[in-house]
Design an enzyme around this catalytic site. Sequence first.
Site, PDB file in Angstrom:
ATOM      1  N   GLU A 234       0.777  -1.229   0.000  1.00 23.75           N
ATOM      2  CA  GLU A 234       0.000   0.000   0.000  1.00 23.75           C
ATOM      3  C   GLU A 234       0.815   1.288   0.000  1.00 23.75           C
ATOM      4  O   GLU A 234       0.369   2.297  -0.547  1.00 23.75           O
ATOM      5  CB  GLU A 234      -0.942   0.002   1.207  1.00 23.75           C
ATOM      6  CG  GLU A 234      -1.992  -1.107   1.168  1.00 23.75           C
ATOM      7  CD  GLU A 234      -2.903  -0.972  -0.026  1.00 23.75           C
ATOM      8  OE1 GLU A 234      -3.507   0.091  -0.209  1.00 23.75           O
ATOM      9  OE2 GLU A 234      -3.002  -1.949  -0.792  1.00 23.75           O
ATOM     10  N   SER A 502     -12.937 -23.127 -30.642  1.00 20.62           N
ATOM     11  CA  SER A 502     -13.388 -22.620 -31.939  1.00 20.62           C
ATOM     12  C   SER A 502     -14.335 -21.442 -31.848  1.00 20.62           C
ATOM     13  O   SER A 502     -14.637 -20.810 -32.860  1.00 20.62           O
ATOM     14  CB  SER A 502     -14.066 -23.754 -32.727  1.00 20.62           C
ATOM     15  OG  SER A 502     -13.119 -24.722 -33.109  1.00 20.62           O
TER      16      SER A 502
END
Length: 827
Positions: A234, A502
């Site tokens: 942080e 596909s």
Amino acid sequence: MNDQRDPRRRVPPPRPAGPPGPPPPPPRRRPVVPPGGVDRRGYIPGGAAPGRPPVDPDLAYNDGAPANRDPGREPELLTHYDSGPMRSVGPVGQPAAPPRRIAPTRVEPRPIDEPAHHSAPPGPPPPRGGGPGGPGGPGGRGRQPGKPTGRRVRRILFWLIGLFVFGPILAFAIGWFIVPMPTPDAAFKAQVATVNFSDGKPLATIKPEGTQNRINVKLSEVPQQVQDAVLSAEDRSFKTNPGFSITGIGRAVWNQLTGGVGGGSTITQQYIKITTSSDQHTLWRKFKEVIGAAKVSKAYTKDQILEDYLNAIYFGRGANGIGAAAKAYFGKSVQDLNVAQGALLAGVIQSPSRWDPKVNPSKAAERVNYVLDGMVAQGWLSRADRAGLTLPETLASRPQGVGIPGDHLGHVYSQVKAELKDRYGLGESDLTQDGLIVTTTIDPVLEKKAADTAVKIMKQNPANLRTSLVSVDPKTGEIKAYYGGENGVGLDYAQADKQPGSSFKPFVMAAALQQDPPIGLGKKYNGSSPQTIAGHTVTNSDGDSCDECSLKTAMTKSINTIFYQLAVDIGPGAVVNAAHQAGIPDDELKASPTAGIALGDQEVHVGDMASAYATFAAEGTYHLPHMIAKVEDSSGDERFPLRSDDTAAVSRIDPQVARNVTESMMDVARSSLIPLAGSRPVAVKTGTTQSNIQGQNKDAWTVGFTPQLSTAVWVGTDDNSPIKTSAGRPIYGRMVPGQIWQGVMNAGMGGKPTEQFSKFDAIGQAPSDSEDSSESEDADDEDGRHHRRHRGEDGEACDFVQCDDNGDPVDGDDRRNNNNDDDDDDW
């Protein structure tokens, strides 16, 4: 007699030294005015002789007045000089007139190529002020009206500098008195927050239990390496910064002006934000953060600030503070956390709902690595200790509070929180701190039908199978249904990265249509199998092939060899670009793909596929997929209006190209035996990805759309093991995912008018009308079972699938194993 040169004659500048040349031509002769202003003939310059009118205007004096000649007198001799002084010469036989003394004047040099001109007669001096020609007028040097003087410019400049220097100081001084000093307990306000469906009915009602799920701990109880992990995640400069980041503030200002999100707050600023309920993404919030951070930094030590921060920050799973987080994730006290566990808790702070390891393990692992690597870079962890540290195991998630759903709607709730954070800069605690009312785009009817359909069909198949689906409105980008699994506090499979097989082929088609010259749907290729293409052996699924067929037929029959060759011809990079154009995020695909991308060898999210197909449905217009319609505060006032990029329509693909891609998929639904009720026009593509076990599959997809709705469905497992029906047969795209897709789309289209796609105008070579690759609607499967068209009691169409007497699909392993869409890649 003193020699006098005519002052009205311009003297050329001296010639530069150089080689001798021809002598210059003699200078032009000029009339000479005798002393007293009257020439030797009694003429006055600029006038006529007494009693004689001007007779010859051709001869002029230097002052521009006409010269009058006396025709009865000899012509005058004009003076010139070669090397001696200029003299006045009288008529032949008469003495020379005395020289005329002329006051010397300054002679301005004239460029050699500038033509000679006559000087204007002297006149009165120009007026001072703003008249023409004067100092203040055009061409003058005085102050012109409307233009600031140098003194005024300097005064304005000084004011601006003073405002820039002393303005922030004054604002800071005022803010010091109006921004209160926060405390950790101020972060917890028990307000009811609600998340609603699109019709306003509650999806989740969050009733926090006050501070019950909060365990205050002393900083001395938190292991040093856990503290370092939080700083690494942080604020790595926490120990040395003044409590706020100048660069972070600059980024916040820039993002606020440009519509972005984020600003790089320090830990002290985050502490101010969560303890003052100030999570609005505004410059005013940043100002209050800076003032509060400065006050806190002055009043407390860095250790005290870090302790208060760790007791106030939200870690997800309903845990406020690191003490409660240690219990929620690991079931232990904070004193017992190790380095990896501390890194995991630190990593989820930014987005707990999205990066929980039980929701998104891959992202959680990425964050753990980021934190640990940062600790090494800061010298807080040795490389030897870093080696071997991986994502730690955590407890299963539990409902986070009263009113939060634990079923499939829990994933919807998590995505709402993630979108609030990602797009609006709102933390999760903001929901309860401010009692926000969030209205989503989720259609309650379609959401329930989607979940019911998924659960019903999955129960007919092995228990290890998992599924997810997302439905998007192509005209708005609104997410209408979202299903990530039935366990709302478990793994969200809609956020899992999976290979699409596909179902990625339409992006290859889009790239081919945009080539120069374009490759149209009627272009024919060799579809035999197997083939060696660019050094790779490529086969078609289950031996399906064609000696020579068009791209439209190849799409319908999912011919791998043709699309692999097409990707080689146009370049894999063009396929990636087309996918990004349609809506697959830029960070989802590799920058340097191979031709295997034509067969879906790269991972995507199910929601990304639904959104990208929606762009084809909208004829090339992209809408950012989103789940939040509006956010209101507890009083019902809209607090955070939608950002413009959430609703903006962006034209990304040429409409004709998009319509051709749609046309390429128009026969797939009938061929795969999953058409929609009422013969509604639909474009769809199925996909299957092979397992590393020969003859088995690991992922199966069905993605398709009407002009009103786009839906993507995925089926797979947790561990990428082979996916099989209850009879042990491999699952292909048109089977289990096809059934779920068909049921969701029929539910979504129920009661809506049938919309047609726009007129098809072929690009490049058009497909032949006589070429029909679809199968008969009355086809029998390999077991002789007839595929009936039946409508059940609930009104749901069950077209071209095996149905029971109620119109419901039967077990998936009784579905026909059709070669036309048993599509898979060769990877």
